[in-house]
Design an enzyme around this catalytic site. Structure first.
Site, PDB file in Angstrom:
ATOM      1  N   GLY A  71      64.907  77.504  50.883  1.00 15.21           N
ATOM      2  CA  GLY A  71      63.743  77.195  49.728  1.00 15.21           C
ATOM      3  C   GLY A  71      62.489  78.002  50.171  1.00 15.21           C
ATOM      4  N   THR A 101      61.835  72.215  56.208  1.00 15.33           N
ATOM      5  CA  THR A 101      60.489  72.669  55.715  1.00 15.33           C
ATOM      6  C   THR A 101      60.315  72.173  54.196  1.00 15.33           C
ATOM      7  OG1 THR A 101      60.790  74.811  56.478  1.00 15.33           O
ATOM      8  CG2 THR A 101      59.417  74.621  54.628  1.00 15.33           C
ATOM      9  N   HIS A 226      64.809  74.807  69.426  1.00 17.26           N
ATOM     10  CA  HIS A 226      64.608  76.217  68.886  1.00 17.26           C
ATOM     11  C   HIS A 226      63.614  76.820  70.258  1.00 17.26           C
ATOM     12  CE1 HIS A 226      65.901  75.130  65.206  1.00 17.26           C
ATOM     13  NE2 HIS A 226      64.723  74.665  64.553  1.00 17.26           N
ATOM     14  N   ASP A 285      71.908  74.669  63.858  1.00 17.64           N
ATOM     15  CA  ASP A 285      70.791  74.729  62.796  1.00 17.64           C
ATOM     16  C   ASP A 285      71.791  75.400  61.649  1.00 17.64           C
ATOM     17  OD1 ASP A 285      68.616  74.733  61.436  1.00 17.64           O
ATOM     18  OD2 ASP A 285      67.589  76.362  62.346  1.00 17.64           O
TER      19      ASP A 285
END
Length: 387
Positions: A71, A101, A226, A285
């Site tokens: 998105g 996010t 990450h 992820d």
């Protein structure tokens, strides 16, 4: 109750044990022995002879966008929910979902419903509460209430720092959230940690280092993911792990680890630098977008995480000289210890029968989840409702 005997397995618990036989009853490992099991002919038993192939614990993927991520380049780039076979086909038998996010159009209620859906389809699933931003997106009004009253919720994540997409949280805000999840963890016996998304910001892990050094909160509360996305960040993570926290490597898709390290390269460096390997985990992820932004915050390119990169990382690390006994705990027992999953991440009597078989090329050929085969001889036996 189904009964399965797995014979002549080169067993990794994740420690290498040698050739063993397993007895699986229902969803549990009931016995492990070097000797053959003698059961009555009146009992219906499935016998699988692995003929010396490797048998491993199922992978625990602690960072996956099970409702879909994305998105960040418009509504059309929202990723759809990830089907169960994308996880189980890659050897993932337990998954922890999260929001990133987009913690606006996606909600904790939506996340929980997907957790329950994956459970109904046959795998173990949990989730984090919150998302990138402060104040947190929650269902019950606070992270503490979500953890206390909602069984699948084990902590806060992925909460963004050192990233232009974060809410730029202050030190005080971070430690208040850490305190909240820590106390909820004490009350419930859950992980009680904050799973931090790390961006490419110059501050790197400074907030977490300060929190560990200046507060009474245990270092394990602060879990950064990450950390292999760029090389200075990885170097900082290598120092932070010495303070007692866990760090999480992302199994980036091929060609997407620059300017950092691939997860396989990062594992090899961790071995070379003599880091505490028992405090390193690896996640996929899966379902999440992997955007590449320029210095002005403009999107340059995008890819998406996939659970299959976990198995690819395993093979790549073995090719770099990392031993299976060094890397396997990063998918299994290390994650189980961090997340306080006592019946996961290892092959032992009374643990869940979550098992992976590797072929001679170290590819995932067979996957058992809670005593049921989801994959046999490279073919999926169980798929999701809409697959």
């Amino acid at each position: 109750m189904s009964i399965t005997i797995i014979k002549n397995a080169d067993l990794y618990t994740p420690d290498p044990i040698g050739i063993m036989n397993l007895l699986v009853c229902g969803s549990k490992v009931t016995a492990i022995s070097a000797d053959d099991f003698q059961l009555s002919d009146n009992i219906g038993v499935e016998v699988i002879d692995l003929q010396g192939r490797k048998l491993l614990p199922g992978f625990i993927d602690a960072h996956a966008h099970i409702t879909g991520g994305g998105g960040e380049a418009g509504f059309a780039t929202q990723v759809p929910p990830v089907p169960i076979s994308d996880f189980t086909g890659a050897g993932v038998t337990t998954v922890v979902g999260l929001l990133g996010t987009d913690d606006t159009t996606r909600s904790i209620g939506n996340l929980l419903s997907r957790v329950y859906g994956l459970r109904e389809e046959g795998m173990s699933a949990y989730c984090w509460t919150g998302g990138y931003h402060y104040p947190l997106t929650t269902l019950m009004g606070s992270a503490k209430k979500d953890m206390v009253y909602l069984e699948p919720v084990i902590g806060i994540g992925e909460f963004a720092i050192s990233d232009h997409r974060s809410s730029q949280p202050t030190f005080d805000e971070v430690i208040r959230l850490a305190s909240e999840t820590h106390v909820a963890g004490l009350m419930t016996g859950k992980a009680g940690i904050i799973h931090f998304h790390l961006g490419d910001g110059d501050r790197k892990l400074a907030l977490l280092e300060r929190a560990i050094k200046e507060t009474e909160l245990p270092a394990r509360i602060f879990n950064a993911t990450h950390v292999n996305r760029n090389k200075p960040l990885f170097d900082h993570a290598c120092e932070l792990i010495k303070l007692g926290c866990y760090i999480d490597l992302t199994a980036f898709p091929e060609g997407f680890s620059d300017p950092g390290w691939s997860a396989a390269e990062a594992v090899a460096l961790a071995v070379e630098r003599n880091l505490p390997l028992d405090r390193i985990t690896i996640s996929s992820d899966g379902g999440g977008c992997m955007p590449d932004f320029d210095t002005c915050g403009e999107l340059v390119r995008m890819d998406f995480g996939r659970a299959e990169t976990l198995a690819e990382t395993l093979r790549a690390a073995l090719q770099k000289g990392v031993s299976l006994s060094q890397i396997l705990p990063m998918y299994t027992s290390n994650v189980a210890n961090l997340l306080r999953f006592p019946n996961k991440g290892r092959i032992a009597v009374d643990c869940d029968a979550d098992l992976i078989v590797l072929n001679e090329k170290n590819e995932v050929s067979d996957v058992m989840v809670l005593g049921t085969w989801h994959k046999r001889d490279h073919k999926m036996c169980i798929k999701g409702t809409f697959e």
